[in-house]
Design a protein around this motif. Structure first.
Motif, short mmCIF file in Angstrom:
data_model
loop_
_atom_site.label_atom_id
_atom_site.label_comp_id
_atom_site.label_asym_id
_atom_site.label_seq_id
_atom_site.Cartn_x
_atom_site.Cartn_y
_atom_site.Cartn_z
N TYR A 194 56.58 65.52 79.68
CA TYR A 194 56.04 65.71 78.33
C TYR A 194 54.73 64.95 78.17
O TYR A 194 54.52 63.92 78.82
N ALA A 195 53.87 65.46 77.30
CA ALA A 195 52.64 64.76 76.94
C ALA A 195 52.27 65.16 75.52
O ALA A 195 52.62 66.24 75.06
N ASP A 196 51.60 64.28 74.82
CA ASP A 196 51.18 64.59 73.45
C ASP A 196 50.18 65.75 73.46
O ASP A 196 49.32 65.84 74.34
N PRO A 197 50.24 66.65 72.50
CA PRO A 197 49.32 67.79 72.45
C PRO A 197 47.89 67.34 72.14
O PRO A 197 47.68 66.31 71.49
N LEU A 198 46.92 68.10 72.61
CA LEU A 198 45.52 67.79 72.35
C LEU A 198 45.09 68.24 70.96
O LEU A 198 44.13 67.71 70.41
N LEU A 199 45.79 69.23 70.39
CA LEU A 199 45.52 69.71 69.05
C LEU A 199 46.67 69.31 68.13
O LEU A 199 47.82 69.22 68.59
N VAL A 209 49.81 69.62 65.87
CA VAL A 209 50.88 70.61 65.85
C VAL A 209 51.79 70.32 64.66
O VAL A 209 52.19 69.17 64.44
N SER A 259 55.29 70.41 63.07
CA SER A 259 56.67 70.46 63.56
C SER A 259 57.50 71.39 62.68
O SER A 259 57.50 71.25 61.45
N LEU A 276 56.84 64.75 69.74
CA LEU A 276 57.20 65.98 70.45
C LEU A 276 57.48 65.75 71.93
O LEU A 276 57.66 66.72 72.66
N THR A 277 57.56 64.52 72.37
CA THR A 277 57.60 64.24 73.81
C THR A 277 58.96 63.73 74.29
O THR A 277 59.05 63.09 75.33
N TRP A 285 63.48 68.41 71.16
CA TRP A 285 63.57 69.87 71.41
C TRP A 285 64.99 70.39 71.29
O TRP A 285 65.20 71.55 70.94
N HIS A 310 65.16 70.80 67.69
CA HIS A 310 64.32 71.96 67.34
C HIS A 310 65.11 73.27 67.49
O HIS A 310 64.96 74.20 66.69
#
Length: 361
Positions: A17-22, A24, A26, A38-39, A44, A47
């Motif tokens: 997992y990695a943090d999103p660049l944009l 998001v 939830s 989110l990581t 999930w 989710h």
């Protein structure tokens, strides 16, 4: 989803997992996700199991200043859902639609975003197509024009009808009336085109310009007045009357002889200049003498017990469903519901009011 959660968790624990660049939003919380939120596999799993907070997510985007929304998917389902929460001033665009080819739908979506101020890389979009993107200056007085031809040609049409041995009609859509000596029936004739009746171009359904259903009712009522039958007892619509982009269609409204208190009625059309083409039937029904009495009392308005139905953004919803109404057909002002009954207030644009007097509806 409950039976698959443990297996899903085992799979999620083996992913990186990695943090999103944009940013998001939830669907679990309905807000923009914080770093690290989110990581984790646990997020999930939640989710999958928890309710989707879609409306809250759209509100979060609005609060963050987002005014343009693009749905990337096979249909426009979420676009319609988001409109209820995004507000009337938001632009919602679906890239694909199930009833349109992908290239046309996607280019149309990009064009809508472009004219709303979004930056579109047209050079990248058109790579490999042989087309190129250029910008040109608009005319000094962009789109200002004055019509040369007279708007009202009723007097000319009436003179032409009498010269041909017909009875002239002053109706905007029907120019002549012919009485049939042998049967007592009547035929009303007309010619329709988007050039002669430019307001019809504002009624587009699934990409095609149609005479509205109310237009067929108008033709039927006009025929009834010509034979002294003021009530349209029944009208069955058989096929839409499609208007060509260029050229015109000939229209015939045929009223049968008197039979007891009723007369038969039918509306036909064929392309102008196609004398060998068969006539298409668009509507049929019955006319009756007298005036039908109203089945409800409108002395109190809005009607007692009726609930308000919101109409904000209604025409955007119609357009998403294929009904592309122009300014002349955007007259809906208010709606109320009482059980299975609907009540509405409808008004013409001010510039069209002067032409309305020649119509029955």
């Amino acid at each position: 989803m409950e039976p698959m959660l443990e297996e899903f968790r085992r799979v999620a624990e083996n992913l990186s997992y990695a943090d999103p660049l944009l940013p998001v939003v939830s669907n679990v919380t309905g807000r923009i996700a914080a770093p690290g939120e989110l990581t984790t596999p646990a997020y999930w799993v939640t989710h999958v199991r928890e309710a989707v907070r879609f409306a809250d997510g759209v509100h979060a985007l609005r609060a963050a200043g987002v005014g343009r929304y693009v749905e990337v998917g096979p249909e426009a389902v979420l676009t319609g859902m988001a409109r209820e929460s995004a507000g009337d001033d938001a632009l919602l665009v679906a890239l694909l639609r199930k009833d349109r080819d992908e290239e046309t739908a996607t280019l149309t979506a990009l064009a809508r975003l472009h004219v709303a101020g979004a930056r579109v890389d047209w050079a990248a979009c058109l790579t490999g197509t042989g087309a190129r993107a250029e910008t040109v200056d608009l005319p000094t007085y962009a789109f200002q024009r004055q019509r040369y031809w007279p708007e009202n040609s009723a007097a000319i049409a009436a003179a032409d009808a009498r010269a041909a041995g017909l009875d002239a009609s002053d109706h905007p859509l029907l120019g002549a009336v012919v009485a049939l000596p042998d049967s007592g029936g009547v035929v009303l004739t007309g010619r329709l085109s988007v050039q002669a009746q430019p307001w019809l171009a504002d009624h587009v359904v699934l990409g095609r310009t149609l005479l509205p259903g109310t237009g067929l009712v108008e033709l039927a009522l006009t025929a009834g007045e010509a034979v002294g039958c003021a009530t349209l007892d029944e009208l069955t619509l058989a096929a839409p009357l499609v208007l060509p982009e260029q050229g015109a269609v000939q229209v015939r409204v045929v009223v049968g002889p008197q039979d007891a208190a009723h007369r038969t009625l039918a509306v036909y059309s064929r392309p102008e200049g196609a004398e060998d083409a068969p006539w298409s039937t668009h509507a049929s029904g019955f006319l009756a003498e007298g005036v039908a009495s109203a089945e409800f009392d409108l002395a109190q308005w809005p009607p007692a017990g009726a609930e308000v139905v919101p109409v904000e953004g209604a025409y955007e919803v119609f357009r998403e469903r294929g009904y592309d109404y122009g300014p002349v057909f955007r007259g809906l002002r208010a709606v109320w519901r009482r059980g299975e009954e609907l009540f509405a207030e409808v008004a013409l644009p001010q510039e069209s009011v002067g032409e309305a007097g020649g119509f029955g509806l």
